[in-house]
Write a protein that holds these residues in place. Structure first.
Motif, PDB file in Angstrom:
ATOM      1  N   LEU A   5     -47.764   0.251   2.402  1.00 34.04           N
ATOM      2  CA  LEU A   5     -48.155   0.106   0.999  1.00 34.04           C
ATOM      3  C   LEU A   5     -49.670   0.118   0.836  1.00 34.04           C
ATOM      4  O   LEU A   5     -50.202   0.684  -0.121  1.00 34.04           O
ATOM      5  CB  LEU A   5     -47.565  -1.176   0.419  1.00 34.04           C
ATOM      6  N   GLU A   9     -51.662   2.899  -1.237  1.00 39.72           N
ATOM      7  CA  GLU A   9     -52.566   2.470  -2.299  1.00 39.72           C
ATOM      8  C   GLU A   9     -53.954   3.072  -2.110  1.00 39.72           C
ATOM      9  O   GLU A   9     -54.578   3.536  -3.076  1.00 39.72           O
ATOM     10  CB  GLU A   9     -52.655   0.944  -2.318  1.00 39.72           C
ATOM     11  N   LEU A  13     -55.606   5.662  -4.659  1.00 41.56           N
ATOM     12  CA  LEU A  13     -56.902   5.329  -5.252  1.00 41.56           C
ATOM     13  C   LEU A  13     -57.906   6.457  -5.020  1.00 41.56           C
ATOM     14  O   LEU A  13     -58.626   6.867  -5.929  1.00 41.56           O
ATOM     15  CB  LEU A  13     -57.420   4.015  -4.658  1.00 41.56           C
TER      16      LEU A  13
END
Length: 189
Positions: A5, A9, A13
């Protein structure tokens, strides 16, 4: 699972902020191109960066990365904007007719003949016979006006005239043929 995760992420981003920076630079390019200065989009990016350093924006990793990518993309944007302006300036200078001042104060009038490009037989016939021009004569003179100089002012000679340019041409031809404004002279004659 937590590690996966975190990696997703970070990738999201990075990709998201890169896409936002590209969209910001693209928008600034086209917005400032409307005022013929696309290189000024770089100044907006720099102003946004200064506002972020001053703490005027909320603290966000996404915003910081977007501004970082936008500053990196602003460098080639500035060079491309300057090149675009230079190319546009050269193109407008090459299509603009060059006005040359005569060396003497004497005006040279070309000899009038049947082959002279300065003679307009339709205009001569309408004015000489004091008659209202026909539709064909109006269109003939308008197309000749387009070919002999107005094409450079309104567009190019290879492209057809726009609606507004055709209206101007027809009014100019009507005025040349009748000696009156095209709108006011329609009822008489």
């Amino acid at each position: 699972m937590q590690l996966i995760l975190m990696v997703l992420e970070a990738i999201g981003l990075t990709v998201g902020s890169l896409a936002a920076a590209v969209l910001l630079c693209w928008f600034l390019w086209y917005a400032f191109r409307l005022v013929l200065h696309p290189e000024l989009g770089v100044s907006v990016v720099l102003i946004l960066l200064l506002l972020a350093f001053a703490g005027e924006f909320p603290k966000s990793q996404f915003l910081n990365m977007t501004l970082t990518f936008a500053v990196v993309a602003a460098v080639p944007l500035w060079f491309a904007g300057r090149a675009w302006r230079k190319q546009r300036r050269q193109a407008s200078n090459s299509t603009r007719p060059q006005l040359v001042e005569p060396e003497t104060s004497e005006v040279v009038i070309p000899p009038q003949s049947a082959q002279s490009p300065w003679s307009y037989p339709a205009i001569t016939a309408c004015i000489g016979q004091e008659r209202y021009p026909t539709r064909d004569e109006i269109h003939l003179v308008a197309s000749r006006l387009w070919r002999e100089g107005l094409a450079l002012r309104f567009g190019s000679q290879s492209a057809p005239a726009s609606f507004a340019a055709r209206r101007v041409l027809l009014r100019a031809a009507m005025t040349a043929l009748s000696g009156r404004n095209g709108e006011k002279g329609r009822g008489s004659g």
